[in-house]
Design a protein around this motif. Structure first.
Motif, PDB file in Angstrom:
ATOM      1  N   LEU A  88       0.062   0.244  -7.452  1.00  0.00           N
ATOM      2  CA  LEU A  88      -1.252   1.138  -7.330  1.00  0.00           C
ATOM      3  C   LEU A  88      -1.766   0.958  -5.999  1.00  0.00           C
ATOM      4  N   GLN A  89      -1.533  -0.030  -5.431  1.00  0.00           N
ATOM      5  CA  GLN A  89      -2.210  -0.361  -3.976  1.00  0.00           C
ATOM      6  C   GLN A  89      -1.551   0.733  -2.913  1.00  0.00           C
ATOM      7  N   ASP A  90      -0.259   0.916  -3.091  1.00  0.00           N
ATOM      8  CA  ASP A  90       0.402   1.917  -2.388  1.00  0.00           C
ATOM      9  C   ASP A  90      -0.282   3.551  -2.722  1.00  0.00           C
ATOM     10  N   GLY A  91      -0.466   3.503  -3.929  1.00  0.00           N
ATOM     11  CA  GLY A  91      -1.058   5.035  -4.349  1.00  0.00           C
ATOM     12  C   GLY A  91      -2.355   5.039  -3.854  1.00  0.00           C
ATOM     13  N   LEU A  92      -3.170   3.972  -3.572  1.00  0.00           N
ATOM     14  CA  LEU A  92      -4.560   3.986  -3.236  1.00  0.00           C
ATOM     15  C   LEU A  92      -4.604   4.258  -1.599  1.00  0.00           C
ATOM     16  N   GLN A  93      -3.584   3.729  -0.825  1.00  0.00           N
ATOM     17  CA  GLN A  93      -3.589   3.788   0.409  1.00  0.00           C
ATOM     18  C   GLN A  93      -3.195   4.927   0.800  1.00  0.00           C
ATOM     19  N   ARG A  94      -2.256   5.825   0.240  1.00  0.00           N
ATOM     20  CA  ARG A  94      -1.946   6.791   0.604  1.00  0.00           C
ATOM     21  C   ARG A  94      -2.969   7.945   0.385  1.00  0.00           C
ATOM     22  N   ALA A  98      -9.400   1.857   1.701  1.00  0.00           N
ATOM     23  CA  ALA A  98      -9.247   0.510   1.989  1.00  0.00           C
ATOM     24  C   ALA A  98      -8.765  -0.309   0.471  1.00  0.00           C
ATOM     25  N   VAL A  99      -8.037  -1.002   0.477  1.00  0.00           N
ATOM     26  CA  VAL A  99      -7.764  -1.682  -0.817  1.00  0.00           C
ATOM     27  C   VAL A  99      -7.020  -2.925  -0.416  1.00  0.00           C
ATOM     28  N   ALA A 100      -7.141  -3.916  -1.449  1.00  0.00           N
ATOM     29  CA  ALA A 100      -6.548  -5.143  -1.058  1.00  0.00           C
ATOM     30  C   ALA A 100      -6.037  -5.664  -2.745  1.00  0.00           C
ATOM     31  N   GLY A 126     -16.575  -1.904   0.710  1.00  0.00           N
ATOM     32  CA  GLY A 126     -16.330  -0.882   0.358  1.00  0.00           C
ATOM     33  C   GLY A 126     -14.784  -0.786  -0.136  1.00  0.00           C
ATOM     34  N   GLU A 127     -14.262  -1.889  -0.130  1.00  0.00           N
ATOM     35  CA  GLU A 127     -12.682  -1.870  -0.379  1.00  0.00           C
ATOM     36  C   GLU A 127     -12.343  -1.837  -1.953  1.00  0.00           C
ATOM     37  N   ILE A 128     -11.459  -1.202  -2.472  1.00  0.00           N
ATOM     38  CA  ILE A 128     -11.246  -1.270  -3.919  1.00  0.00           C
ATOM     39  C   ILE A 128     -10.276  -2.702  -3.817  1.00  0.00           C
ATOM     40  N   VAL A 129     -10.800  -3.294  -4.861  1.00  0.00           N
ATOM     41  CA  VAL A 129      -9.920  -4.741  -5.131  1.00  0.00           C
ATOM     42  C   VAL A 129      -9.142  -4.712  -6.220  1.00  0.00           C
ATOM     43  N   ILE A 130      -7.628  -5.072  -6.361  1.00  0.00           N
ATOM     44  CA  ILE A 130      -6.823  -4.906  -7.503  1.00  0.00           C
ATOM     45  C   ILE A 130      -6.727  -6.500  -7.659  1.00  0.00           C
TER      46      ILE A 130
END
Ligand code: UDP
Length: 243
Positions: A88-94, A98-100, A126-130
């Motif tokens: 999911l992190q990979d999908g969000l980064q694409r 910004a995601v962690a 503002g980062e999405i945190v998984i």
């Protein structure tokens, strides 16, 4: 732009939600779709935390039935949630956000370790945190992990996005006359053992007056609709008298 009702939302995605039409595993198209929904939510101004399950890969209880030690099985289940979180992190980064990933089990070469303070700071930036690996302890579920993280980050709403569009009085797959609730309280959901979340997860939500909405991950725009305060799926709240 329609007004956003919530400052911070925790979305719980079951592992099954990531497998699409497949029998198991991760469907890349589903990752892209879920990522797009989460990005839309984040871009609307909501702070977005995500807890991912692992049931599409491994569940400790199932492995224990097959003869594995339960704690070993639960460790495998938690590692499965980390795999889903990385996908999911990979999908969000694409999609350019910004995601962690923060894991309840330390694995510094793979992702960050969970810390409430860092999570809150990243969300505020503002980062999405998984959040991966559930609670980090065996004998729990990612539903309980989701309730716990939602309370820790002081989310205003917990959304459980699954393959079902809400909570029914009986299993809608087996009973064509099953009725979907639009609103419920935790006492009733717990007493009647309605298939919402496990009891530990619901007790945490009830004790901390955290509202939960159960909705269908495949319903277009469901997350944004909820953020705008529209009624979607089934909402579970603490009984008024306890507030
Ligand atoms: N798990 C665990 N502790 C936790 C969360 C999860 O041991 O705090 C393990 C447990 O074996 C569980 C598996 O990870 O079955 C996958 O999580 P879950 O079944 O909650 O995933 P979901 O049903 O949401 O896909």
């Amino acid at each position: 732009m329609p007004e956003i009702k919530y400052k911070r939302i925790l979305v719980k995605l079951s592992g099954e939600a990531l497998m699409g039409q497949q029998a198991a595993g991760i469907d890349p198209q589903m990752i892209d779709k879920v990522a797009a929904d989460l990005v839309a939510l984040a871009r609307s101004g909501v702070e977005v935390g995500v807890v991912v399950g692992g049931g599409n890969l491994f569940r400790g209880a199932g492995l224990a039935e097959a003869g594995l030690d339960r704690v070993t099985g639960d460790h495998m289940g938690m590692l499965a949630t980390v795999m889903n979180a990385l996908a999911l992190q990979d999908g969000l980064q694409r999609q350019g956000v910004a995601v962690a990933v923060m894991s309840g089990l330390a694995m510094p070469q793979v992702c960050e370790s969970y810390s409430q303070r860092d999570a809150r700071r990243r969300l505020a930036d503002g980062e999405i945190v998984i959040f991966a690996a559930g609670t980090g302890s065996p004998y729990f579920t990612t539903d309980t992990g989701a309730s716990l993280r939602a309370i820790e980050i002081r989310a205003d709403l917990l959304i459980k996005a699954t393959k079902v569009d809400g909570i029914y009085d009986k299993d809608p797959v087996k009973h064509s006359d099953a009725v979907r609730y639009s609103d419920l309280d935790y006492d009733r959901a717990i007493d009647q053992r309605l298939a919402v979340m496990d009891v530990a997860a619901m007790i945490l939500c009830n004790d901390n007056a955290l509202d939960l909405v159960v909705c269908d991950i495949n319903q277009p725009g469901a997350l944004l609709d909820l953020a705008r305060g529209n009624s979607v799926g089934t909402r579970v709240t603490r009984k008024e008298a306890q507030k």
